[in-house]
Design a protein around this motif. Structure first.
Motif, short mmCIF file in Angstrom:
data_model
loop_
_atom_site.label_atom_id
_atom_site.label_comp_id
_atom_site.label_asym_id
_atom_site.label_seq_id
_atom_site.Cartn_x
_atom_site.Cartn_y
_atom_site.Cartn_z
N ASN A 191 40.28 -40.43 98.60
CA ASN A 191 40.87 -39.19 98.94
C ASN A 191 41.17 -38.34 97.94
N GLU A 247 50.77 -40.87 111.44
CA GLU A 247 50.84 -42.22 111.08
C GLU A 247 49.55 -42.87 111.87
N ARG A 287 46.30 -42.03 110.17
CA ARG A 287 46.03 -42.81 109.22
C ARG A 287 45.91 -44.25 109.35
N ALA A 332 42.26 -44.94 107.90
CA ALA A 332 42.45 -46.07 106.64
C ALA A 332 42.06 -47.62 107.11
#
Length: 295
Positions: free
Chosen positions: A19, A242, A245, A249
């Motif tokens: 990123n 979150e 993410r 991820a």
């Protein structure tokens, strides 16, 4: 002569993740090196300063938009929801910026020594030209990355110096409010810390108000004035950011991410995710995986 851009570009090439984020061993300090314009990113920012060294970025809070380019600093003095997008970046001239999370203990100590703040606006987000003293202090701090043996000795005084110049410069009045003993910013900050730590759990307003040392009604009023959100909206955004993410991820499914961040209903999660990010979670996660493969 070595410049901020030289150091950040070199370390970014070596250490930035997919990123474009390069962590450093200096507490609260990171920088970005991104070689292409980005998509829209949502976050609830902590109090911080961002020095843009190359490229351009746009930041939105509520209905207000802020444009940053090389030589500008973004100051955020509260935990507020922001939307950001890198607007100008290329392989030849990547977007490069330094981000320092403000150390509120250092701010409070310096405020005691420097005296009361001068009058100034209370906007939690602002953009101004970077003060020369701040840029010079940042350069000295980053030069420690090439001398790791000096870090344990010099990083604390250099971080303190950078905070001093921020307080002494055009950002000073806004930052000094963070250092007022038991002021509203510090008291709301205690409730925000609790929300960040336990966002996946039910958190009654009464418990948050107790953490801030306020009545429930007073707490609700001051929380919104500081963060621009109600406590429930703040917690919801933490959960959704979150969850995004986790899907991007870690490859979590939408349902797994929903339950991990405290949702009991996947349909409710899907609705609220779509309202915040503009797309359903499954489609958003698929797009994120495709971007990662392309990178």
């Amino acid at each position: 002569m070595t410049t901020l851009l030289d150091i950040m570009d070199r370390h970014g090439r070596l250490h930035a993740d997919a990123n474009g984020i390069a962590a450093t061993p200096i507490p609260g300090l990171m920088f970005f090196r991104v070689a292409a314009p980005s998509g829209v990113a949502h976050a609830i920012a902590r109090p911080l300063v961002c020095l843009v060294v190359q490229g351009a970025k746009q930041v939105t809070m509520g209905t207000r938009e802020y444009g940053l380019r090389a030589g500008d600093s973004l100051l955020i003095t509260a935990d507020v929801p922001i939307v950001s997008q890198i607007m100008r970046a290329s392989h030849a001239a990547p977007y490069v910026s330094l981000v320092l999370e403000l150390d509120l203990a250092v701010v409070a100590e310096l405020v005691r020594e420097m005296g009361p703040a001068l009058a100034g606006d209370a906007d939690p987000v602002r953009v101004d030209p970077t003060d020369g003293e701040v840029a010079a202090a940042a350069l000295r701090l980053l030069q420690l990355l090439d001398r790791p043996a000096a870090l344990p000795v010099l990083q604390a005084p250099l971080l303190r110096e950078m905070h001093y110049w921020l307080l002494a410069g055009r950002h000073g009045a806004a930052i000094r409010r963070l250092g007022w003993p038991d002021g509203h910013a510090q008291r709301i900050g205690r409730a925000v810390a609790l929300l960040r730590a336990e966002f996946a759990r039910p958190l009654p307003v009464r418990r948050l108000a107790e953490a801030a040392g306020m009545s429930s009604s007073t707490f609700h009023q001051h929380f919104r004035s500081v963060t621009s959100l109600s406590p429930l909206q703040f917690q919801k955004q933490l959960r959704l950011i979150e969850a995004r993410r986790l899907m991007a991820a870690q490859g979590a499914s939408a349902s797994a991410a929903a339950f991990a961040v405290g949702y009991e209903s996947v349909p409710q999660f899907t609705r609220e995710y779509g309202r915040l990010f503009g797309v359903p979670p499954v489609r958003d996660a698929k797009a994120a995986r495709e971007r990662a493969r392309a990178a």
